[in-house]
Design a protein around this motif. Structure first.
Motif, PDB file in Angstrom:
ATOM      1  N   ASN A   4     -79.170   0.423 -86.277  1.00 52.39           N
ATOM      2  CA  ASN A   4     -79.033   0.179 -84.836  1.00 52.39           C
ATOM      3  C   ASN A   4     -77.599  -0.169 -84.455  1.00 52.39           C
ATOM      4  N   GLU A   5     -76.907  -0.935 -85.287  1.00 54.93           N
ATOM      5  CA  GLU A   5     -75.509  -1.280 -85.011  1.00 54.93           C
ATOM      6  C   GLU A   5     -74.607  -0.053 -85.093  1.00 54.93           C
ATOM      7  N   LYS A   8     -75.141   2.051 -82.002  1.00 55.88           N
ATOM      8  CA  LYS A   8     -74.449   1.440 -80.857  1.00 55.88           C
ATOM      9  C   LYS A   8     -72.949   1.718 -80.926  1.00 55.88           C
ATOM     10  N   GLU A  11     -72.392   5.188 -79.821  1.00 54.15           N
ATOM     11  CA  GLU A  11     -72.638   5.262 -78.379  1.00 54.15           C
ATOM     12  C   GLU A  11     -71.472   4.683 -77.578  1.00 54.15           C
TER      13      GLU A  11
END
Length: 97
Positions: A4-5, A8, A11
């Motif tokens: 998830n990191e 991100k 992104e």
């Protein structure tokens, strides 16, 4: 870093880059079902992950796309621009500050 990191981070790179209008994540076929795409696009796909000797190795495929139009008259410009964007993405990953 967690997955998830990492997502991100990709992104944020896309959001902060002036030549990337859309960011996406997942299998390549999902681009067509991701909704409205405002090109240029940065799409990230996770590749096989390996864990050996307590070390996790994650691989990603980063796809940068733009529209080639006018009978391919702008193909060289699109390729050149996306290569520059790729270098920017790599630089941000290597030197985030």
């Amino acid at each position: 870093m967690t997955l998830n990191e990492i997502k991100k981070k990709f992104e944020l790179i896309a959001q902060n880059h002036k030549q990337i209008n859309t960011f996406g994540w997942g299998d390549i076929w999902e681009i067509a079902t991701s909704g409205t795409v405002d090109y240029p696009l940065m799409w990230v796909k996770i590749e096989p992950v390996s864990i050996a000797d307590r070390v996790q190795t994650m691989n990603f495929k980063v796809i940068l796309m733009d529209i080639v139009g006018n009978g391919e008259l702008n193909e060289d410009d699109v390729l050149s621009d996306q290569l520059e964007v790729a270098k920017d993405v790599i630089a941000q990953l290597e030197h985030p500050n």
